[in-house]
Design a protein around this motif. Structure first.
Motif, mmCIF file in Angstrom:
data_model
loop_
_atom_site.group_PDB
_atom_site.id
_atom_site.type_symbol
_atom_site.label_atom_id
_atom_site.label_comp_id
_atom_site.label_asym_id
_atom_site.label_seq_id
_atom_site.Cartn_x
_atom_site.Cartn_y
_atom_site.Cartn_z
ATOM 1 N N VAL A 145 0.883 -1.262 0.197
ATOM 2 C CA VAL A 145 0.225 -0.078 0.294
ATOM 3 C C VAL A 145 0.801 1.241 0.045
ATOM 4 O O VAL A 145 1.974 1.299 0.817
ATOM 5 N N THR A 146 0.513 2.208 -0.973
ATOM 6 C CA THR A 146 1.470 3.506 -0.864
ATOM 7 C C THR A 146 0.174 4.697 -0.638
ATOM 8 O O THR A 146 -0.650 4.626 -1.438
ATOM 9 N N LEU B 62 -9.019 3.737 -3.707
ATOM 10 C CA LEU B 62 -7.727 3.696 -4.673
ATOM 11 C C LEU B 62 -7.370 5.054 -5.199
ATOM 12 O O LEU B 62 -6.161 5.148 -5.736
ATOM 13 N N ASN B 63 -8.203 5.913 -4.891
ATOM 14 C CA ASN B 63 -7.670 7.448 -5.163
ATOM 15 C C ASN B 63 -6.737 7.854 -3.833
ATOM 16 O O ASN B 63 -5.560 8.645 -3.961
ATOM 17 N N LEU B 64 -6.922 7.319 -2.692
ATOM 18 C CA LEU B 64 -6.210 7.540 -1.524
ATOM 19 C C LEU B 64 -5.003 6.746 -1.364
ATOM 20 O O LEU B 64 -3.981 7.172 -1.100
ATOM 21 N N PHE B 65 -5.281 5.267 -1.767
ATOM 22 C CA PHE B 65 -4.231 4.195 -1.487
ATOM 23 C C PHE B 65 -4.106 3.659 -2.692
ATOM 24 O O PHE B 65 -4.770 2.961 -3.658
ATOM 25 N N GLN B 66 -2.729 3.641 -3.032
ATOM 26 C CA GLN B 66 -2.499 2.770 -4.137
ATOM 27 C C GLN B 66 -1.908 1.351 -4.108
ATOM 28 O O GLN B 66 -1.128 1.222 -2.864
ATOM 29 N N PRO C 271 4.835 4.839 0.768
ATOM 30 C CA PRO C 271 4.738 3.449 0.956
ATOM 31 C C PRO C 271 4.571 3.000 2.657
ATOM 32 O O PRO C 271 5.194 3.554 3.497
ATOM 33 N N GLN C 272 3.594 2.191 2.771
ATOM 34 C CA GLN C 272 3.217 1.867 4.061
ATOM 35 C C GLN C 272 3.868 0.533 4.474
ATOM 36 O O GLN C 272 4.400 -0.380 3.903
ATOM 37 N N ILE C 273 4.127 0.188 5.875
ATOM 38 C CA ILE C 273 4.704 -0.445 6.268
ATOM 39 C C ILE C 273 3.824 -1.907 6.414
ATOM 40 O O ILE C 273 4.186 -3.042 6.526
ATOM 41 N N LEU D 96 9.619 3.741 5.201
ATOM 42 C CA LEU D 96 8.212 3.400 4.998
ATOM 43 C C LEU D 96 7.739 4.223 6.221
ATOM 44 O O LEU D 96 8.110 4.401 7.250
ATOM 45 N N ALA D 97 6.276 4.528 5.929
ATOM 46 C CA ALA D 97 5.313 5.194 6.911
ATOM 47 C C ALA D 97 5.180 4.198 8.153
ATOM 48 O O ALA D 97 5.158 2.855 7.979
ATOM 49 N N GLN D 98 4.960 4.883 9.202
ATOM 50 C CA GLN D 98 4.689 4.117 10.477
ATOM 51 C C GLN D 98 3.184 3.727 10.438
ATOM 52 O O GLN D 98 2.395 4.164 9.638
ATOM 53 N N SER D 99 2.996 2.517 11.139
ATOM 54 C CA SER D 99 1.753 1.908 11.247
ATOM 55 C C SER D 99 0.963 2.931 12.157
ATOM 56 O O SER D 99 1.312 3.266 13.350
#
Length: 830
Positions: free
Chosen positions: A318-319, A371-375, A357-359, A332-335
């Motif tokens: 997830v990004t 899907l506009n907010l999260f790729q 990018p998410q962890i 990576l981004a924090q949870s």
């Protein structure tokens, strides 16, 4: 009689006729579905300027009408014209436009609504109450109406029908102006889904596209006031989501991409609540789950997308396109909590979700994610098959210490599937110590890379020597007792340096026995050492490791030696052997091969070629002893050293062969001599055996003579004596024959022995000549061409060789003895 009566009252009848005609002209009968339109012709006031329809005391077409029934009008003053009722059917509405009345104020399109006209059936009340000329806001519902067609122009329209799968989009052609910057008119109350145009206008309804929509149903809406466009309701099917973008609302704050979430809009079906509660213009965080929605398509643009499906054996990366910035130095981004696998974008942003990018990852399943907010990127899960391991490298975390190659292990990350826990517990960036065993792991590829490696397999007859790249360095005290392998050193001193106990960095003292090990090759190197006998060959076969050894003897001859060395490494000595030479291959290539080569070169240089060949056993023992001593320094046991073959030069071997053949021939001559002696004795015994019949006959004759003597003694003494002498003489004769035969045999044996004796003395300067002669004699004897003892032996002058040559020439006609002598390398001497 009657005539008389008529004639008598003729005057009365003459007076009644005009009255009857007047009465008839004054009566207006209106049917049940009719109305009477009245025109006042005389005796009334003039209509005001601009008026079209007259009121009760004005001359002209009257605003009022007469309903069904009997009505009296003054003839010549009023004229009545009948018209049918106006009928509005069930699926119709009546649209009214007044042809008379007050003027519509400037800026307005529709007349104001007035009361008391009874659905436009009382035109006089309409005019008196201020009704305005022009299109009317009110509509007529289904029914029958007595409407003055001179005052009101009626147009029938259809009922607005909105089906279950449709919505009505409304645009007002009249009302207040929409404020600047706004796109849609604000919602007002009381208009009953735009069926009450009066309430819409009075309550401040605005001109232009309306934010409210019309749900399914039938509506009596004035199409002149409201333009209604039908659109399909928004349907989100199973397996889909709806992503929303608003075309109206407040501005999104600077630095943000997505609008804030506002309550009360009922999944964007209540556009007015969305605007009133601060809804922002632009892409929305909230999404629409499967269902049917009555959403204003001009206010909200709905983009359908397939729900995110993560299949078994896959992982979703997830990004985030919006959120706080990722801190400097982090990958990576924090949870953040409560975002429900990124399905709740509002919670993600409120709880400090970071952009990028998410962890956290998505496990197999179906997700309704904006899907506009999260790729979302889908990647295969890390699959470690049987007999394999997964080597993990962390791409984010705190830096490794300077001297470390492998990160320190931590717990709680669930085999690297919980990247957030890994970072929370200060996981280090780089190669990890813990490995993944066979299985499927849902690991974030943006956080961890996984390389597949084979398990370490130690077979039977092997041990694994482990070299650890992690752990504490050996202490100074430990170093003092490590590293010496000199002769006479103690057991502790004899251990090679860097062979350390478990837990220290270096070659591990404890070896791994047969089995399978999930070994991290980045942290631990495993050297497989065979503990069974290892055979090393030096010969001329194709599949051997080394060619046969070539050494030089003391007397300068090259000697080729085929050697086989058998070694063994004991399990407890394997770590020290590895510390010394590294591996079995290094041991063979750089220790044993040069050692064996040098050993045999040294041994060969101290002995002649023939002695080296003849002392093979001794040379093998010496080589083995030397190898055993040398290999002990490398912690290797020498089982045996075997000399398989020694090859001398061909010239040297030919000379040696010839010498041995000569010695063998000499031995053969001795055997032949003994054979002839035995033959002589045999012939003597044979001769004796041949005379046995005669001797038996003589004994019988003696016995017969003795008997006859007793018989004939009286007959004749002389005859008996003569016969006795005769018998004695015969006996002497037979004895002489036997003695002669024996002497003959003895003479032959003596001659033969003398000939062999002379041949023996002759070997020396004429050795080759005598060898060739003996070869010819042997061949002739084998072929049965000659006898070993000649019938006649003539001795004369010259050597024994000359006599033999003459005898062989006679016995072997056609054989060129001189040529044979020349072929042997030397001509016979005369």
């Amino acid at each position: 009689m009657l005539l008389n009566v008529v004639l008598d009252h003729w005057g009365y009848f003459a007076a009644l006729v005009p009255i009857a005609v007047l009465l008839y002209a004054s009566i207006v009968i209106v049917g049940g579905n009719e109305i009477a339109l009245i025109e006042r012709r005389w005796f009334g006031s003039k209509m005001p300027q601009g008026r079209v329809v007259a009121l009760g005391n004005e001359v002209g077409i009257q605003a009022r009408t007469l309903g069904p029934g009997l009505h009296f009008l003054i003839p010549f003053i009023y004229k009545a014209t009948k018209s049918v009722f106006t009928e509005i059917l069930d699926n119709e509405i009546g649209l009214i436009e007044s042809v008379d009345g007050n003027a519509i104020p400037a800026g307005r399109i529709f007349a104001e609504v007035v009361t008391g006209h009874n659905s436009f059936q009382d035109g006089e009340a309409f005019i008196k109450n201020g009704g305005q000329k022009g299109p009317q806001i009110e509509v007529l519902p289904p029914g029958k109406y007595r409407i003055n067609p001179y005052l009101f122009k009626l147009t029938k329209g259809t009922v607005t029908e909105i089906k279950d799968t449709e919505i009505g989009i409304v645009e007002s052609v009249d009302g207040a102006a929409i404020p600047e910057g706004k796109i849609f008119a604000r919602a007002v109350e009381g208009h009953a889904s735009f069926q009450n145009g009066e309430a819409f206008i009075k309550n401040g309804g605005q001109k232009g596209p309306q934010i409210e929509i019309i749900p399914p149903g039938n509506y009596r809406i004035n199409p002149y006031l409201f333009k209604v466009t039908k659109s399909l309701a928004t349907k989100i099917s199973e397996g889909e989501i709806g992503m929303v973008e608003s075309s109206d609302g407040s501005a999104i704050p600077a630095g943000r991409i997505f609008a804030n979430v506002v309550p009360g809009h009922n999944s964007f079906q209540d556009g007015e609540a969305f605007i009133k509660n601060g809804g922002q213009k632009g892409p929305q965080i909230e999404i629409l789950p499967p269902g049917v929605y009555r959403i204003h398509p001009n206010l909200f643009r709905i983009m359908k997308a397939a729900a995110v499906v993560i299949a078994k054996g896959e992982v979703g990366m997830v990004t985030a396109q919006d959120g706080e910035p990722i801190p400097m130095g982090r990958l990576l981004a924090q949870s953040v909590p409560e975002h429900s696998n990124f399905e709740n974008g509002e919670a993600f942003l409120k709880n400090g979700g970071q952009k990028g990018p998410q962890i956290d990852v998505l496990l197999p399943g179906t997700y309704r994610i904006n899907l506009n907010l999260f790729q979302i990127q889908i990647a295969p899960a890390a699959v470690v098959e049987a007999n394999k391991i997964g080597l993990v490298t962390a791409l984010d975390g705190i830096p490794l210490p300077e001297r470390e190659y492998v990160a320190s292990p931590i717990t709680g990350h669930n085999d690297y599937q919980d990247g957030s826990a890994f970072l929370t517990k200060s996981g280090q960036r780089g190669p990890q110590l813990d490995v993944l065993r066979p299985g499927t792991y849902y690991i974030n590829p943006l956080m961890f890379s996984v390389a597949i490696d084979d398990v370490a397999v130690v077979e039977r007859g092997q041990v694994g020597v482990i070299v650890s790249n992690v752990g504490d360095d050996p202490t100074e005290e430990m170093k003092k007792r490590l590293g010496s392998s000199q002769t006479g050193a103690s057991i502790e001193e004899g251990k090679e340096k860097y062979v350390v106990p478990k837990g220290f960095r270096g070659i591990q003292e404890e070896v791994a026995g047969p089995g399978r090990y999930y070994l991290n090759r980045r942290a631990f190197m495993c050297y497989i050492i065979d503990t069974t006998n290892i055979t090393i060959d030096w010969d001329d076969q194709e599949d051997t490791r080394f060619d046969q050894l070539t050494v030089i003897s003391k007397d300068g001859f090259p000697i080729q030696v085929a050697v086989k060395v058998v070694i063994r490494v004991r399990p407890d000595q394997a770590p020290y052997m590895v510390a010394k030479v590294g591996s079995i291959d290094n041991l063979i290539q750089h220790v044993i091969h040069p050692m064996i080569d040098s050993s045999f070169r040294n041994q060969a240089s101290t002995a002649s070629a023939m002695n080296f060949l003849q002392s093979r056993s001794e040379e093998q023992s010496k080589a083995e002893s030397r190898a055993r001593i040398d290999l002990e320094r490398y912690h290797v046991e020498c089982v045996s050293v075997l000399i398989c073959q020694i090859k001398l030069p061909e010239d040297l071997m030919e000379t040696q062969t010839k010498r041995i053949i000569a010695e063998q021939q000499q031995e053969m001559y001795k055997m032949e001599q003994r054979s002839q002696a035995e033959r002589t004795e045999m012939e003597k015994m044979r001769a004796t055996a041949d005379q046995q019949p005669t001797l038996v006959a003589s004994e019988i004759a003696v016995k017969v003579a003795t008997q006859k003597k007793a018989e004939m003694i009286t007959l004749a003494e002389g005859t008996a004596e003569a016969q006795a002498l005769e018998g004695t003489g015969e006996g002497k004769r037979l004895k002489a024959i036997g003695d002669g035969e024996a002497s003959k045999i003895a003479a032959i044996g003596d001659a033969t022995a003398q000939a062999y004796s002379k041949q023996k003395e002759a070997i020396g300067e004429d050795a080759i000549k005598q060898i060739k002669i003996v070869e010819l004699i042997s061949a002739a004897i084998e072929n049965g061409q000659i006898k070993i003892v000649p019938d006649v032996l003539v001795s004369g002058g010259g050597t024994a060789g000359d006599g033999l040559m003459g005898q062989l020439t006679r016995l072997l006609p056609g054989v060129d003895l001189n040529a044979l002598m020349a072929k042997g390398g030397k001509q016979p001497q005369a």
